[in-house]
Scaffold this motif. Structure first.
Motif, PDB file in Angstrom:
ATOM      1  N   ASP A   1       0.530  -1.655  -0.286  1.00  0.00           N
ATOM      2  CA  ASP A   1       0.268  -0.211   0.092  1.00  0.00           C
ATOM      3  C   ASP A   1       1.285   1.545   0.395  1.00  0.00           C
ATOM      4  OD1 ASP A   1      -2.289   1.552   0.415  1.00  0.00           O
ATOM      5  OD2 ASP A   1      -1.702   1.670   2.077  1.00  0.00           O
ATOM      6  N   GLY A   2       0.765   1.902  -0.633  1.00  0.00           N
ATOM      7  CA  GLY A   2       1.238   3.381  -1.366  1.00  0.00           C
ATOM      8  C   GLY A   2       2.667   3.542  -1.306  1.00  0.00           C
ATOM      9  N   GLN A   3       3.357   2.503  -2.633  1.00  0.00           N
ATOM     10  CA  GLN A   3       3.947   1.566  -3.247  1.00  0.00           C
ATOM     11  C   GLN A   3       3.306   2.859  -4.461  1.00  0.00           C
ATOM     12  OE1 GLN A   3       5.071  -2.131  -3.732  1.00  0.00           O
ATOM     13  NE2 GLN A   3       6.110  -1.382  -5.884  1.00  0.00           N
ATOM     14  N   VAL A   4       4.649   3.186  -5.016  1.00  0.00           N
ATOM     15  CA  VAL A   4       4.284   3.973  -5.805  1.00  0.00           C
ATOM     16  C   VAL A   4       5.470   3.193  -7.483  1.00  0.00           C
ATOM     17  CG1 VAL A   4       4.746   6.416  -7.390  1.00  0.00           C
ATOM     18  CG2 VAL A   4       4.476   5.784  -5.218  1.00  0.00           C
ATOM     19  N   ILE A   5       4.275   3.609  -8.813  1.00  0.00           N
ATOM     20  CA  ILE A   5       5.022   2.883  -9.567  1.00  0.00           C
ATOM     21  C   ILE A   5       4.889   4.074 -10.848  1.00  0.00           C
ATOM     22  CG2 ILE A   5       4.310   1.113 -12.157  1.00  0.00           C
ATOM     23  CD1 ILE A   5       3.103  -0.554  -9.759  1.00  0.00           C
ATOM     24  N   ARG A   6       6.060   4.057 -11.566  1.00  0.00           N
ATOM     25  CA  ARG A   6       6.420   5.135 -12.584  1.00  0.00           C
ATOM     26  C   ARG A   6       6.057   4.467 -14.159  1.00  0.00           C
ATOM     27  NH1 ARG A   6      11.862   7.203 -14.282  1.00  0.00           N
ATOM     28  NH2 ARG A   6      11.515   8.568 -15.855  1.00  0.00           N
ATOM     29  N   LEU A   7       4.962   4.742 -15.226  1.00  0.00           N
ATOM     30  CA  LEU A   7       4.935   4.571 -15.923  1.00  0.00           C
ATOM     31  C   LEU A   7       5.454   6.185 -17.140  1.00  0.00           C
ATOM     32  CD1 LEU A   7       1.283   3.350 -16.605  1.00  0.00           C
ATOM     33  CD2 LEU A   7       3.211   2.489 -16.040  1.00  0.00           C
ATOM     34  N   LYS A   8       7.046   5.702 -17.584  1.00  0.00           N
ATOM     35  CA  LYS A   8       7.873   6.678 -18.152  1.00  0.00           C
ATOM     36  C   LYS A   8       7.231   7.548 -19.402  1.00  0.00           C
ATOM     37  CE  LYS A   8      12.543   7.653 -20.149  1.00  0.00           C
ATOM     38  NZ  LYS A   8      12.553   8.590 -19.063  1.00  0.00           N
ATOM     39  N   GLY A   9       7.129   8.648 -19.838  1.00  0.00           N
ATOM     40  CA  GLY A   9       6.197   8.436 -21.415  1.00  0.00           C
ATOM     41  C   GLY A   9       4.994   8.742 -21.242  1.00  0.00           C
ATOM     42  N   ASN A  10       3.866   8.656 -20.319  1.00  0.00           N
ATOM     43  CA  ASN A  10       2.576   8.281 -20.144  1.00  0.00           C
ATOM     44  C   ASN A  10       2.193  10.055 -19.047  1.00  0.00           C
ATOM     45  OD1 ASN A  10       1.659   5.799 -21.688  1.00  0.00           O
ATOM     46  ND2 ASN A  10       3.364   5.436 -20.253  1.00  0.00           N
ATOM     47  N   GLY A  11       2.991  10.926 -19.632  1.00  0.00           N
ATOM     48  CA  GLY A  11       2.213  11.938 -19.029  1.00  0.00           C
ATOM     49  C   GLY A  11       1.945  13.091 -20.018  1.00  0.00           C
ATOM     50  N   GLY A  12       2.523  14.145 -20.051  1.00  0.00           N
ATOM     51  CA  GLY A  12       1.795  15.504 -21.022  1.00  0.00           C
ATOM     52  C   GLY A  12       2.585  14.758 -21.893  1.00  0.00           C
ATOM     53  N   PRO A  13       2.182  16.039 -23.432  1.00  0.00           N
ATOM     54  CA  PRO A  13       3.448  16.197 -24.006  1.00  0.00           C
ATOM     55  C   PRO A  13       4.381  16.896 -23.933  1.00  0.00           C
ATOM     56  CG  PRO A  13       1.283  17.045 -24.460  1.00  0.00           C
ATOM     57  CD  PRO A  13       1.075  16.052 -23.029  1.00  0.00           C
ATOM     58  N   GLY A  14       5.810  16.626 -23.827  1.00  0.00           N
ATOM     59  CA  GLY A  14       7.046  17.406 -23.885  1.00  0.00           C
ATOM     60  C   GLY A  14       6.315  19.141 -25.006  1.00  0.00           C
TER      61      GLY A  14
END
Length: 306
Positions: free
Chosen positions: A177-190
């Motif tokens: 619980d509370g663990q963070v997973i990062r999905l690279k490149g799935n945020g807003g456009p550069g």
């Protein structure tokens, strides 16, 4: 040209760590983002100032240069902004480009214009009277995802939608619980060809009424008939990994804690490694006794002088 106190703008101490600066920046950027404050010019200016402060304080080289300048700024002001008696050349940049992406919530057309103070120290290309747009990493997004304890034990594939985009995530066994997973490149456009932001997913693992997790160990209570505890025998125990046969020794006391090594939660990212399972014995008294059963208990009490 006015001095800009970037520490004050980000509301952090001058000794703040990079992690503290990043955290505070994210907090303020969300608060003053133009999408959250449409038409609010004051918020827009605050948002630009926050981006500028973060650009400097999140970069070790820029921060060191800025901190050194801060000590000399009063002497510069005493010259009336003239270079006489003050070596401005060690700070000022002629032309150049601050360049480079940085962790940012800004999107196309937002927060890209840096102040004259920034430009004088770190440099920025200009075209006529208009500053050229700077490259900036896209906005980072955050979301929460619920993963039930059994799913966290076995691992699970989850599909969800964020910003009209369908994503599939593979949750590995052993997440907490509370663990963070990062999905690279799935945020807003550069911005201006820079890389897109990332998506940070915080996993929420709600409690399970049957099991208590402590790290990679699992604790549970199991009801054991009083006669089985007295005489010994085997019982079946339901665990997250399936049913287990548990041997109860004769004269097992109420509250006895039994440890099953390697039968706990899988260790995250370490295949084949598990915590332990701790089973607490809770004696179960018989109910609805028949007359014969009552008589037998009376005989036992007499034999025990109870």
């Amino acid at each position: 040209m006015d001095y800009k106190d970037y520490y004050k703008i980000l509301e952090v101490d001058k000794k703040a760590s990079k992690e503290q600066i990043k955290k505070q920046y994210k907090k303020l950027a969300r608060k003053y983002h133009p999408d959250v404050n449409p038409g609010n010019k004051e918020a827009e200016e605050k948002f630009k100032a926050i981006n500028e402060a973060h650009e400097v304080l999140s970069d070790d080289e820029k921060r060191q240069k800025y901190d050194t300048l801060g000590a000399d700024w009063q002497r510069y002001q005493q010259t009336g902004g003239r270079t006489g008696g003050f070596d401005w050349s060690q700070y000022a940049q002629q032309g150049g480009n601050a360049g480079g992406g940085f962790y940012s919530f800004q999107e196309e057309g937002e927060g890209g214009d840096f102040s004259d103070f920034f430009s004088s120290i770190f440099g920025e290309r200009r075209s006529g009277n208009r500053r050229s747009s700077m490259r900036a990493k896209g906005q980072d997004f955050s979301a929460e995802l619920t993963v039930f304890m059994e799913e966290a034990y076995h691992g699970v594939k989850k599909t969800f939608t964020i910003n009209d985009k369908n994503l599939r995530i593979n949750v590995k066994p052993g997440v907490e619980d509370g663990q963070v997973i990062r999905l690279k490149g799935n945020g807003g456009p550069g911005r201006n060809g820079s890389e897109p932001g990332d998506l940070y997913i915080t996993l929420r693992v709600p409690p399970d009424p049957r099991f208590t997790r402590q790290g990679n160990d699992i604790h549970l209570e199991v009801q054991v008939p009083v006669y089985r505890a007295a005489l010994g025998g085997d019982i079946l125990v339901d665990t997250l990994g399936g049913q287990l046969k548990l041997k109860i020794k004769p004269e097992t006391k109420n509250g006895t804690l039994l440890r099953l090594k390697g039968k706990g939660f899988p260790v995250y990212n370490q295949p084949g490694q598990f915590g332990d399972l701790f089973v607490k014995v809770v004696l179960q008294l018989p109910e609805g006794l028949s007359e014969k059963e009552k008589e037998l208990f009376k005989q036992l009490a007499q034999l025990r002088n109870d």
